[in-house]
Design a protein around this motif. Structure first.
Motif, PDB file in Angstrom:
ATOM      1  N   MET A   1       0.821  -1.218   0.000  1.00  0.00           N
ATOM      2  CA  MET A   1       0.000   0.000   0.000  1.00  0.00           C
ATOM      3  C   MET A   1       0.852   1.265   0.000  1.00  0.00           C
ATOM      4  N   LEU A   2       1.974   1.237   0.679  1.00  0.00           N
ATOM      5  CA  LEU A   2       2.783   2.438   0.845  1.00  0.00           C
ATOM      6  C   LEU A   2       3.914   2.528  -0.169  1.00  0.00           C
ATOM      7  N   GLY A   3       4.254   1.415  -0.792  1.00  0.00           N
ATOM      8  CA  GLY A   3       5.337   1.415  -1.759  1.00  0.00           C
ATOM      9  C   GLY A   3       6.712   1.488  -1.142  1.00  0.00           C
ATOM     10  N   ARG A  32      -1.566   8.292   4.604  1.00  0.00           N
ATOM     11  CA  ARG A  32      -1.026   8.743   3.315  1.00  0.00           C
ATOM     12  C   ARG A  32      -1.795   9.960   2.808  1.00  0.00           C
ATOM     13  N   GLU A  33      -3.128   9.935   2.916  1.00  0.00           N
ATOM     14  CA  GLU A  33      -3.948  11.052   2.442  1.00  0.00           C
ATOM     15  C   GLU A  33      -3.648  12.339   3.188  1.00  0.00           C
ATOM     16  N   GLU A  34      -3.381  12.234   4.491  1.00  0.00           N
ATOM     17  CA  GLU A  34      -3.170  13.418   5.320  1.00  0.00           C
ATOM     18  C   GLU A  34      -1.691  13.778   5.452  1.00  0.00           C
ATOM     19  N   ALA A  44       8.913   4.022   5.950  1.00  0.00           N
ATOM     20  CA  ALA A  44       7.818   4.958   6.190  1.00  0.00           C
ATOM     21  C   ALA A  44       7.620   5.130   7.691  1.00  0.00           C
ATOM     22  N   HIS A  45       7.702   6.377   8.167  1.00  0.00           N
ATOM     23  CA  HIS A  45       7.544   6.697   9.589  1.00  0.00           C
ATOM     24  C   HIS A  45       6.270   7.520   9.791  1.00  0.00           C
ATOM     25  N   PRO A  46       5.463   7.209  10.815  1.00  0.00           N
ATOM     26  CA  PRO A  46       4.291   8.056  11.106  1.00  0.00           C
ATOM     27  C   PRO A  46       4.729   9.380  11.706  1.00  0.00           C
ATOM     28  N   VAL A  47       4.003  10.434  11.359  1.00  0.00           N
ATOM     29  CA  VAL A  47       4.294  11.764  11.892  1.00  0.00           C
ATOM     30  C   VAL A  47       3.261  12.059  12.976  1.00  0.00           C
ATOM     31  N   GLY A  48       3.685  12.077  14.236  1.00  0.00           N
ATOM     32  CA  GLY A  48       2.774  12.337  15.337  1.00  0.00           C
ATOM     33  C   GLY A  48       1.911  11.133  15.665  1.00  0.00           C
ATOM     34  N   PRO A  52      -5.839   9.359  11.687  1.00  0.00           N
ATOM     35  CA  PRO A  52      -6.480   9.949  10.507  1.00  0.00           C
ATOM     36  C   PRO A  52      -7.999   9.998  10.651  1.00  0.00           C
ATOM     37  N   ARG A  53      -8.600  10.989  10.006  1.00  0.00           N
ATOM     38  CA  ARG A  53     -10.058  11.123  10.037  1.00  0.00           C
ATOM     39  C   ARG A  53     -10.737   9.905   9.417  1.00  0.00           C
TER      40      ARG A  53
END
Length: 229
Positions: A1-3, A32-34, A44-48, A52-53
């Motif tokens: 999903m994230l590539g 990814r959308e936000e 890939a690292h999450p920010v905060g 997500p909504r």
């Protein structure tokens, strides 16, 4: 999903979804959308930690497929903690523990809750967090105050140990403490919540004027000897 490869932090966040496929897809798609992901050294690292909504919307849509009573159970229980305390939830919902059986069956069947032995918990920290956050802050405070009132009422109604005389539940708790069991293990043996075990131990500590399990066991033994004499 994230590539790209997920970082340990992202894997930990995904683990909190406890294997819910749609919840995991919503989580990754929403991040990814936000633009809540950044790629560092090919990972890939999450920010905060803000969810997500899309995740909130997914859980809300899922809850709408449950019965109104089941939704009320889940939202009330989520405010009070990840593990369900039947003896507190039943009066809050205007029923008895036996009256919760149908709702618990529904919640377990739909994957919202896990039930094993004496414990019923929310399936995954992520689901618990989202459901709890769906309750307004002012209502959370009111529910917690009401839960505290229920616990205090139970404490007043419970016969207290006096002069070394234990009621059946207190006697069982003391026996299991003497076997070296933890609060979680005692709760599973007695088919109650760990909160109930904690309550009994605090009450026993106060009655005997002790602060530890060893002190409690000694005080109970001294009381038995005194009564025997």
């Amino acid at each position: 999903m994230l590539g790209t490869a997920p970082s340990p932090g992202l894997l930990q966040l995904v683990d909190e979804a406890a294997g819910h496929p749609r919840l995991i897809v919503s989580l990754l798609t929403g991040l990814r959308e936000e633009n809540a992901l950044r790629t560092v050294d090919g990972q890939a690292h999450p920010v905060g930690r803000v969810l997500p909504r899309r995740v909130t919307a997914q859980v809300a849509a899922t809850l709408e497929t449950f019965s109104p009573d089941c939704r009320q159970l889940l939202r009330t229980a989520a405010v009070l903690g990840r593990e369900l305390d039947y003896e507190v939830l039943a009066p809050l919902l205007g029923t008895t523990p036996s009256g919760l059986v149908r709702l618990l069956d529904e919640a377990v069947a739909t994957g919202a809750l896990d039930h094993s032995g004496a414990r019923t918990v929310f399936r995954g920290a992520l689901l618990h967090q989202v459901i709890a956050e769906s309750v307004p802050a002012s209502l959370k405070r009111a529910l917690r105050r009401e839960a505290d009132q229920v616990r205090r009422l139970r404490a007043r109604e419970e016969p207290a140990a006096a002069g070394g005389q234990l009621n059946d539940r207190q006697h069982a708790v003391v026996q299991l403490v003497g076997q070296g069991l933890t609060n979680q293990q005692i709760a599973r043996r007695l088919d109650v919540s760990p909160h109930t075990v904690n309550y009994h131990l605090r009450k026993l500590y106060g009655n005997y004027g002790v602060r530890s399990r060893i002190g409690l066991l000694r005080a109970v033994q001294d009381g038995v000897r005194a009564n025997a004499g």
